[in-house]
Write a protein that holds these residues in place. Structure first.
Motif, PDB file in Angstrom:
ATOM      1  N   MET A   1       1.477  -1.730   0.128  1.00  0.00           N
ATOM      2  CA  MET A   1      -0.085   0.141  -0.230  1.00  0.00           C
ATOM      3  C   MET A   1       0.684   1.584   0.096  1.00  0.00           C
ATOM      4  N   GLU A   2       0.656   1.926  -1.065  1.00  0.00           N
ATOM      5  CA  GLU A   2       1.558   3.300  -1.013  1.00  0.00           C
ATOM      6  C   GLU A   2       1.182   4.630  -0.121  1.00  0.00           C
ATOM      7  N   SER A   3       1.952   4.995   0.427  1.00  0.00           N
ATOM      8  CA  SER A   3       1.850   6.395   1.271  1.00  0.00           C
ATOM      9  C   SER A   3       1.727   7.677   0.681  1.00  0.00           C
ATOM     10  N   THR A   4       0.879   8.330   1.285  1.00  0.00           N
ATOM     11  CA  THR A   4       0.270   9.730   0.750  1.00  0.00           C
ATOM     12  C   THR A   4       1.334  10.405   0.376  1.00  0.00           C
ATOM     13  N   HIS A   5       2.538  10.443   1.084  1.00  0.00           N
ATOM     14  CA  HIS A   5       3.053  10.716   0.414  1.00  0.00           C
ATOM     15  C   HIS A   5       4.130  10.545  -1.411  1.00  0.00           C
ATOM     16  N   GLU A   6       3.739   9.173  -1.322  1.00  0.00           N
ATOM     17  CA  GLU A   6       3.930   8.463  -2.433  1.00  0.00           C
ATOM     18  C   GLU A   6       3.058   8.735  -3.606  1.00  0.00           C
ATOM     19  N   LYS A   7       1.772   8.783  -3.195  1.00  0.00           N
ATOM     20  CA  LYS A   7       0.620   9.247  -4.121  1.00  0.00           C
ATOM     21  C   LYS A   7       0.857  10.387  -4.653  1.00  0.00           C
ATOM     22  N   ASN A   8       1.208  11.580  -3.452  1.00  0.00           N
ATOM     23  CA  ASN A   8       1.304  12.500  -4.142  1.00  0.00           C
ATOM     24  C   ASN A   8       2.441  12.869  -5.358  1.00  0.00           C
ATOM     25  N   ALA A   9       3.229  12.157  -4.252  1.00  0.00           N
ATOM     26  CA  ALA A   9       4.337  12.301  -5.636  1.00  0.00           C
ATOM     27  C   ALA A   9       4.513  11.927  -7.543  1.00  0.00           C
ATOM     28  N   ILE A  10       3.336  10.714  -6.957  1.00  0.00           N
ATOM     29  CA  ILE A  10       3.339  10.771  -8.454  1.00  0.00           C
ATOM     30  C   ILE A  10       1.938  11.807  -9.624  1.00  0.00           C
TER      31      ILE A  10
END
Length: 101
Positions: A1-10
């Protein structure tokens, strides 16, 4: 599961390339077939596929298949999320996060 920061970086990865920004500008005029984007961008099919994969993963662009061609359009919810994310991250003392809304 991706973190919020990973999602936002995408999301930001999708916006940090001049070709992807040009594609987004073309899609502002409405849905476009990959064949039209290839012609208007003057790029190869593999290059377009690479950029569209990143844009679709970000949620800013949606795709649908019709025969052998893929059609792309801006995602209303994905675009709204990206805009709200930028505002939230650049507003001093912002009290509310996107995950809380």
């Amino acid at each position: 599961m991706e973190s919020t920061h990973e999602k936002n970086a995408i999301v930001f990865k999708a916006l940090c390339d001049e070709k992807r920004l040009a594609i987004l500008e073309l899609l502002r005029g409405g849905e476009k077939c990959a064949c039209v984007l290839i012609e208007q961008m003057d790029i190869g099919q593999s290059s377009l596929s690479y950029h569209m994969k990143i844009l679709c993963e970000s949620g800013i662009v949606e795709s649908r298949q019709e025969g052998k061609w893929t059609h792309y359009k801006l995602s209303e919810s994905g675009s709204k999320y990206a805009a709200e994310l930028l505002i939230q991250l650049t507003t001093p003392n912002a009290a509310k996060t996107l995950d809380e809304s």
